[in-house]
Design a protein around this motif. Structure first.
Motif, PDB file in Angstrom:
ATOM      1  N   TRP A 261      62.321   8.463 -28.756  1.00 24.94           N
ATOM      2  CA  TRP A 261      62.329   7.650 -29.969  1.00 24.94           C
ATOM      3  C   TRP A 261      62.549   6.196 -29.562  1.00 24.94           C
ATOM      4  O   TRP A 261      63.406   5.894 -28.738  1.00 24.94           O
TER       5      TRP A 261
ATOM      6  N   ASP B 145      64.112  -2.052 -38.199  1.00 23.49           N
ATOM      7  CA  ASP B 145      65.114  -1.202 -38.842  1.00 23.49           C
ATOM      8  C   ASP B 145      64.834   0.271 -38.665  1.00 23.49           C
ATOM      9  O   ASP B 145      65.684   1.097 -38.936  1.00 23.49           O
TER      10      ASP B 145
ATOM     11  N   ASP C 292      68.702  -0.025 -24.637  1.00 24.76           N
ATOM     12  CA  ASP C 292      69.194  -0.220 -25.997  1.00 24.76           C
ATOM     13  C   ASP C 292      68.160   0.135 -27.056  1.00 24.76           C
ATOM     14  O   ASP C 292      68.462   0.177 -28.227  1.00 24.76           O
ATOM     15  N   ILE C 293      66.917   0.370 -26.633  1.00 26.89           N
ATOM     16  CA  ILE C 293      65.891   0.680 -27.631  1.00 26.89           C
ATOM     17  C   ILE C 293      65.487   2.139 -27.595  1.00 26.89           C
ATOM     18  O   ILE C 293      65.170   2.746 -28.612  1.00 26.89           O
TER      19      ILE C 293
ATOM     20  N   ARG D  47      63.564   2.371 -31.015  1.00 26.83           N
ATOM     21  CA  ARG D  47      64.078   1.635 -32.173  1.00 26.83           C
ATOM     22  C   ARG D  47      63.268   0.359 -32.341  1.00 26.83           C
ATOM     23  O   ARG D  47      63.163  -0.441 -31.408  1.00 26.83           O
ATOM     24  N   SER D  48      62.692   0.179 -33.523  1.00 27.74           N
ATOM     25  CA  SER D  48      61.943  -1.060 -33.730  1.00 27.74           C
ATOM     26  C   SER D  48      62.309  -1.615 -35.090  1.00 27.74           C
ATOM     27  O   SER D  48      62.095  -0.965 -36.096  1.00 27.74           O
TER      28      SER D  48
ATOM     29  N   LYS E 124      58.496   7.332 -33.418  1.00 31.38           N
ATOM     30  CA  LYS E 124      58.495   8.531 -32.585  1.00 31.38           C
ATOM     31  C   LYS E 124      57.366   8.410 -31.583  1.00 31.38           C
ATOM     32  O   LYS E 124      56.282   8.941 -31.774  1.00 31.38           O
TER      33      LYS E 124
ATOM     34  N   VAL F  42      62.656   3.728 -36.735  1.00 33.90           N
ATOM     35  CA  VAL F  42      62.511   4.394 -35.447  1.00 33.90           C
ATOM     36  C   VAL F  42      61.068   4.852 -35.314  1.00 33.90           C
ATOM     37  O   VAL F  42      60.497   5.403 -36.245  1.00 33.90           O
TER      38      VAL F  42
ATOM     39  N   SER G 228      65.675   6.256 -26.846  1.00 33.80           N
ATOM     40  CA  SER G 228      66.584   7.393 -26.789  1.00 33.80           C
ATOM     41  C   SER G 228      65.750   8.656 -26.718  1.00 33.80           C
ATOM     42  O   SER G 228      64.600   8.699 -27.154  1.00 33.80           O
TER      43      SER G 228
END
Lengths: 559, 392, 458
Positions: A13, A18, A61-62, A15-16, A22, A20, A64
């Motif tokens: 996943w 607000d 940090d982005i 994070r972009s 996939k 997420v 996971s």
């Protein structure tokens, strides 16, 4: 046999903003030792993210991984092997793996090497990371040896060169050398030849195959080009929107794809498009016996740029971008201009439209000389000759909405008597390129690359031109989007008699689209004639070299 | 292919404005600037020895209104003009023209009608009040004018805040006896005025010269670059000093001079943006469509290139304010008019540290400069990602 | 490369000509221009004496000539190649001659002498400031980039922006007012570069007894090592506690040292200093923390040594000079951190995301090496370019600082020259500062060519 790499239900996943994304959604595949696995897909399919997940290069940090495992058959220094899950946080040997057991090469050779260090320093760094006790002289020897292995000529002196002194192909070879320096078991290649000329690509692919055979390295090859797949792969996996839709041995996949998406992708290839086109009656004939007078005549066109050196900046030499080109385009004809990067084809296209000023020769449109005209005199010709650009990002003014972009040229040339008429015309043209009329009131950033290219075509059409220069218009697009754009262009020619100068480096597209092909190199045209002749039975050695370098499906399928 | 229908279409400027206003830094900065602007506009009504209203022998008159100058009226006109036009839906440049027209009209009207007396005796109101001549008096919140040296009170000189029990000076008095708070309020006009006008001049000069350089290249470029180099190689402060020392000190000259020394920065930006944008595909497409030169320049190139210039302008206003303060500090500023810098220079006079002369004017300069810097930073942060995304 | 340097040097000439021309035009075009009248004004002389003085000045400085002639004459004097004049004013020859910058009206001394006295001082100020600025800006900027969005980044960004917004005058005034006046702390000198007495002192510091030196040395080393160890070994909470104690003690000491010592200070200062010291101790940024705590230890060691020593310490010329320079240098430096640090941060951020950094990581290079070997090297490039434009700003800053701290440098001279309309001095200072700035640009460009192998000047 133990698989070298076993990806099980990988999820990544990202994070972009607000939300997420996939990027990789439940993907599983495995790679055996010594085999080449190609991961194919269009942009946004998640193939690069998969590769980066394996080598763990995604920013912490982005990215996971909510699920899945990546099992890697790790070879200890002692020789014994151990299966390790690369997604496990606590791995002691993680630093050994990256660069030591898994190597990776990237797409852009220009920026992937550090410009302030020499090639040798960067190679030796790769060695030193994994063999810290290596004495200086020996490290240098091994670096020179690595350069020789990737067939860089005169490695002993090239080792002290800086990256900007090497060509694109040579830089990519250096990248391969760095990745292979510590003899990894798996090499991940993320579109390594996409940014290279087709002749250079051929060399690099051949080099990779040789190295693989010699060392028994497995390769995970990421690409969007099925031609490359047919040359390199043992097995293929097709990705779409983060999922692996189909996988199998390459011959099975190419001959009889099971999944509809794979079939769609293969059908969109220019070489396959052609098969469908046979039998279409073209009202405007290609270069035939009864050729009408040419619409556009280029005679001995030259575009030279001065080179200034010395204390007083005197002109010492010229860069001969276009060096005496003569070319005709008949009404309703598509003339393709093919060449590798730097051959001058883009400069030629712009010079025809006087966006670059020719320094010699002439251009005649509809019998009248266009070169040498003043800005005012040129204005009526501007309606008749238009251009579409390559880069969808920079081809539209980000400050103006689509309506303004389309209507402004109309106002300038007095097309349409009222605003409403112009809007109606703009809507009609948008429909011709298969976009909704409501798009008029939006801004460029709200559209995808393919849609922006269509808007670019619409802008060119708005003035009802008779001739359009297409400057690599599909080079930045996915293959399915490319197919749509090409079909739009063909329809425009078939239904409206639009003549085109189609500039490209992609032989497959050229074969599909054009009636006449001209091959250009170093500012000159070396061969020109009907496409079937130039591409089928090339006369000039350069053309032959160019055509031989293009990876084709049908070669693979035939064998 | 579904297009992104849920995103409401917003123009570039609207998006940027929204993002800038969302940042807390910009909000603080804007807040202070607006406060300062309001104070500057209404200064005659906030701090003046002339009472707002007084009644003398049954007759009511307003000394404040009687002493309004043309400049005061023009500022009031500008303020109300902006408020009125805020919500009106016309393009920006038209609004600007209307505003300009309003202000000029007000100025002409004021010039014709208003006749403020040349000689002003500030002490008359206090003396009259002590003599009991007035029925009632309504004073401005701070009943001192900036040039009222309180000669009738006696001891004039540097005194800390609230030092005297009879006259309340919230920020103390300065060396001539005038009330510091009053001078600070009136000095805000000079600070803001110089900031805007000087930066405006610098921007206009810079855009013109930079645009010419970028467009014509060749000889114009060579000459232009030499000019830019010349003006950049002299430290701006030194050139300012020379100008001011030799030309004398009037407000208008200072505005012009500060503008004249700041233009190279803008010229460089404009030129760089121009050279970059000229090569962009959409500009080439516009040229290929036969769109006339002026339209290409103003509709295609300028809006896309203006962003870094606006950022530079915000920082530019801050440095213009500092430049004026420095000049005043060095004793080369305006002679009699109040100025924050000049007040600051009194802080270390006669080897005593007069802390209120450092804190208040210095603090005002600091907050103003900080505000402009915050706004500039927010604009820069907002523009950067968009620049990268749009490839421009 | 040498052709490039030659070309740049040659190009400097028209620019310098332009600079001096602009300044000269300003002077000549101003009301009153450059004439003897302005020199004599305000001296309250009788008309005859005034006329005589006017004639004298006119003859001496050629002030009655038309402006262009004055400028040409000045140019001729300055340039190393020009016309020579004999006693009557006839042309004697043309060729190489020395350059003569003229005589100052106000001081009556040759300009060259004045400049030779003042320039080294300004250069000293700037030479001390520039490395300081760069070191701190890099330390902060790199850390802010690697900790993007986190507390250090946000905190340092706010702090630096605030610092940048404080005008130099305000900072200088506050510093003198609080730390160099009789009303608060008189720790630093008020003005000038040396005390009068210092001119008689020996250059280096001098102790009365050998024991004192030994004591100083031992205590300093002990203090530094103790705190360095604490910085590295102790866990964060204990570090913070230790520094808190030190900060509070320092605060109390500072309140005591105040001239009036109001009780509010006893509350405020220990609180402030204690909190800052604790924050420093708690910081994750190892580099900064270690350096800060080490310096604190060193200071404690030295302070103890001074207390316990027998006195009889002569600071010497060097230390005295340095002591006088502390406040001016701080004043000159603090504003420039913000800009440089922001630049560093942006450059490092961009390079951290660059393709070649990704390649290095793919090779297995550890992140710290990626940062300091690859990314940092590339991030230096914009820092070098910006060095050129720092110079005019620093020269301008010197003007204010020299004025506030009464330092006789070139900046102060410039202000006086301009105020007194001293033609020779103004033109010469313009020339010299222009020359220095252009040389600065050239050095920056050459450094850049050294740092970036892609750039070659041919």
């Amino acid at each position: 046999m133990t698989m070298l790499l076993d990806v099980k239900n990988l999820r990544t996943w990202l994070r972009s903003g607000d939300g997420v994304v996939k990027a990789v959604d439940d993907v599983s595949f495995s790679i055996a030792p010594g085999e080449t696995y190609c991961l194919v897909g269009e942009s946004g399919s998640g193939k690069s993210v998969t590769a980066l997940s394996i080598i763990q290069l995604l920013p912490q940090d982005i990215a996971s991984h909510p699920g899945g495992e990546i099992w890697f058959d790790y070879r200890h220094d002692s020789g014994e092997r151990e299966r390790i899950n690369l997604l496990d946080r606590e791995i002691q040997v993680r630093r050994r793996i990256r660069g030591g057991r898994i190597g990776m090469i990237f797409q852009e050779p220009m920026t992937s090497l550090n410009p302030v260090f020499t090639v040798g320093e960067q190679l030796i760094e790769a060695l030193r990371v994994h063999y810290p006790q290596l004495p200086g002289a020996e490290a240098r020897e091994r670096a020179i040896d690595a350069l020789a292995q990737v067939q860089i000529p005169d490695p002993a002196s090239r080792i002290d060169d800086y990256p900007h002194q090497l060509s694109g192909g040579q830089r990519q070879r250096v990248m391969i050398a760095m990745a292979m320096a510590c003899e990894p078991d798996l090499l991940i290649a993320d579109e390594p030849t996409t940014a290279l000329d087709v002749t250079v690509q051929r060399e690099i692919l051949r080099l990779m195959r040789e190295l693989q055979q010699r060392r028994g390295t497995s390769i995970l090859f990421i690409t969007h080009d099925f031609g490359v797949v047919s040359e390199m792969a043992d097995r293929v996996g097709v990705m779409r929107h983060g999922k692996l839709v189909e996988e199998g041995a390459v011959d099975d996949m190419l001959r009889a794809p099971a999944h509809p998406y794979t079939r769609e992708l293969l059908a969109a290839l220019p070489e396959n498009l052609r098969r469908e086109r046979r039998g279409v009656v073209v009202p405007f004939a290609a270069a035939g016996a009864s050729a009408p007078s040419p619409l556009l005549e280029i005679q001995d066109l030259k575009v030279h740029f001065p080179v200034r050196k010395g204390l007083f900046r005197r002109v010492v030499d010229h860069v001969r971008a276009v060096d005496g080109v003569s070319l005709d385009v008949n009404p309703g004809q598509i003339v393709a201009l093919v060449g590798e990067s730097g051959c001058g084809k883009t400069t030629l296209g712009r010079a025809v439209l006087r966006l670059e000023e020719p320094t010699g020769g002439s251009v005649r449109f509809d019998g009248q000389t266009v070169t040498g005209l003043s800005r005012q005199e040129l204005k009526p010709f501007r309606r008749a000759m238009q251009i579409i650009f390559q880069d969808p990002v920079s081809s539209l003014n980000p400050r103006l909405n689509i309506a303004t972009t389309l209507i402004e040229p109309m106002k300038v040339h007095g097309i349409g008597d009222s605003m409403d008429e112009r809007i109606a015309r703009a809507e009609e043209i948008l429909q011709r390129v298969q976009l909704e009329p409501a798009s008029l009131w939006r801004y460029p950033h709200e559209f995808s690359g393919g849609q922006r290219q269509r808007i670019g075509i619409a802008r060119a059409l708005v003035l009802d031109p008779r001739f359009v220069v297409c400057d690599e218009v599909t080079s930045a697009l996915d293959v399915s989007v490319q197919a749509e754009i090409l079909q739009i262009l063909l329809k425009l020619r078939d239904e409206h008699g639009l003549s085109m100068l189609f500039i490209s480096h992609d032989i497959g597209v050229v074969e599909y689209l054009s009636d006449v092909t001209a091959v250009m190199t170093e500012g000159r045209i070396v061969e020109m004639g009907p496409t079937s002749q130039v591409c089928g039975r090339p006369a000039h050695p350069y053309t032959r070299k160019l055509l031989a370098a293009v990876p084709r499906l049908r070669d693979r399928l035939a064998s | 292919m579904t297009d992104v229908a849920h995103m409401r279409s917003r123009s570039f400027s609207a998006r940027i404005a929204r993002e800038v206003l969302g940042a807390w830094g910009a909000r603080i900065g804007l807040g202070w600037i607006l406060l300062l602007a309001a104070v500057a506009v209404f200064a005659p009504f906030l701090a003046s020895s002339h009472p707002l209203l007084l009644s003398e022998a049954g007759q009511i008159r307003s000394p404040v209104l009687a002493h309004l100058t043309t400049g005061d009226v023009m500022m009031l006109a500008a303020f109300f003009g902006v408020v009125l036009l805020w919500r009106v839906r016309t393009p920006l440049y038209r609004k600007g023209l209307i505003l300009l027209g309003l202000v000029l009209l007000a100025g002409l009207a004021a010039g014709a009608w208003l006749k403020p007396p040349q000689i002003v005796i500030y002490e008359q109101y206090r003396e009259a009040q002590r003599a009991g001549a007035y029925d009632w008096v309504l004073n401005t919140p701070i009943p001192y004018s900036p040039k009222d040296y309180l000669r009738d009170v006696g001891q004039s000189g540097l005194q800390g805040p609230l030092a005297s029990d009879r006259h309340r000076h919230f920020m103390g008095t300065e060396e001539n006896g005038a009330d510091v708070l009053s001078r600070m309020i009136h000095a805000s006009r000079i600070a803001l005025g110089i900031g805007f006008v000087a930066t405006g001049i610098a921007m206009v000069l810079g855009v013109i010269i930079g645009g010419l350089m970028g467009y014509f290249s060749g000889i114009a470029d060579i000459i232009g670059m030499r000019l830019v180099e010349i003006f950049e190689a002299i430290p701006q402060l030194f050139l300012l000093l020379t100008f001011v020392a030799f030309f004398g000190r009037s407000l208008y000259i200072m505005m012009v001079i500060i503008g004249l020394t700041a233009w190279p920065g803008y010229a460089r930006y404009v030129r760089a943006e121009y050279l970059k944008l000229r090569r962009q595909d959409y500009v080439q497409a516009a040229v290929a469509s036969g769109i006339p030169l002026t339209s290409v320049l103003f509709r295609h190139i300028l809006p896309n290139g203006v962003a870094p210039i606006l950022v530079a302008a915000s920082f530019g206003v801050a440095s213009a304010i500092i430049a004026e303060a420095v000049l005043s500090f060095l004793g080369l500023g305006l002679v009699d008019d109040p100025s924050w810098g000049q007040m600051l220079s009194q802080a270390v006079k006669s080897s005593t540290f007069n802390w209120w002369m450092a804190l208040f004017p210095g603090g005002a300069i600091f907050l103003t400069v900080l505000s402009y810097n915050l706004i500039g930073e927010s604009m820069r942060d907002a523009i950067d990602p968009y620049l990268r995304k749009s490839g421009g | 490369m040498s052709t490039y340097i030659l070309r740049r040097l040659l190009l400097m000439i028209p620019t310098l000509f332009g600079i001096t021309l602009v300044v000269f035009v300003v002077m000549a075009a101003s009301p009153g221009g450059i004439s003897a009248q302005t020199l004599i004004e305000g001296q309250g002389l009788e008309p005859e004496a005034r006329k005589a003085l006017e004639d004298y000045y006119n003859r001496l400085y050629g002030l009655d000539d038309p402006a262009p002639l004055q400028f040409l004459r000045w140019l001729n004097n300055v340039s190393p190649v020009g016309f020579e004049f004999d006693a009557e004013g006839g042309v004697a020859g043309f060729g190489l001659k020395g350059s003569d910058l003229g005589t100052s009206f106000r001081y009556g001394r040759p300009v060259t002498d004045l400049l030779a006295e003042r320039i080294p001082i300004t250069l000293l100020l700037n030479a001390l400031t520039v490395p300081l600025i760069y070191v701190i800006a890099i330390a902060v900027g790199v850390r802010a980039a690697t900790q993007r969005g986190k507390s250090f980044d946000v905190g340092s960004s706010v702090t630096l922006l605030t610092l940048w917004s404080i005008p130099t005058m305000l900072a200088g005034v506050l510093m003198i007012g609080f730390f160099a006046s009789d009303q608060h702390w008189h720790w630093f000198p008020t003005a000038g570069l040396n005390r009068r007495a210092a001119l008689d002192m020996p250059f280096l510091p001098h102790w009365e007894s050998l024991g004192d030196v030994l004591l100083l040395f031992v205590l300093a080393v002990l203090g530094t090592t103790a705190f360095l160890l604490a910085a590295v070994r102790l866990p964060a909470r204990y570090r913070a506690l230790l520094m808190l104690v030190v900060g509070v003690a320092a605060g109390i000491g500072m309140a005591q040292a105040h001239t009036e010592s109001p009780w509010a200070l006893y509350l405020l200062l220990p609180l402030l200093l204690g909190a800052t010291a604790a924050a420093v101790g708690y910081m994750q940024y190892a580099g900064m923390r270690v350096v800060a705590m080490g310096s604190v230890g060193l200071l404690i060691g030295i302070a103890l040594a001074i207390r316990l020593g027998s006195g009889g310490f002569v600071p010497g010329f060097l230390l005295d000079r340095l002591w006088h320079l502390v406040l001016p240098v701080v004043c000159l430096a603090y504003g420039s951190f913000a800009f440089l640090a922001k630049l560093t941060r942006t450059a490092v951020l961009e390079n951290l995301l660059a393709d070649y950094a990704r390649t290095a990581r793919a090779k297995g290079v550890p992140e710290s090496q990626v940062l300091w070997r690859h990314v940092f090297r590339n991030s230096l490039l914009p820092l070098i370019t910006v060095f050129a434009s720092l110079l005019p700003g620093l020269l301008a800053g010197s003007v204010i600082v020299e004025q506030i701290f009464s330092i006789d440098g070139m900046g102060k001279l410039a202000v006086e020259a301009v105020k007194t309309r001293d033609r020779e001095l103004v033109l010469s200072i313009t020339l010299i500062s222009g020359l220095l700035t252009l040389l600065g640009y050239l050095i920056a460009d050459l450094l850049y060519a050294v740092a970036d192998p892609r750039v070659s000047y041919d």
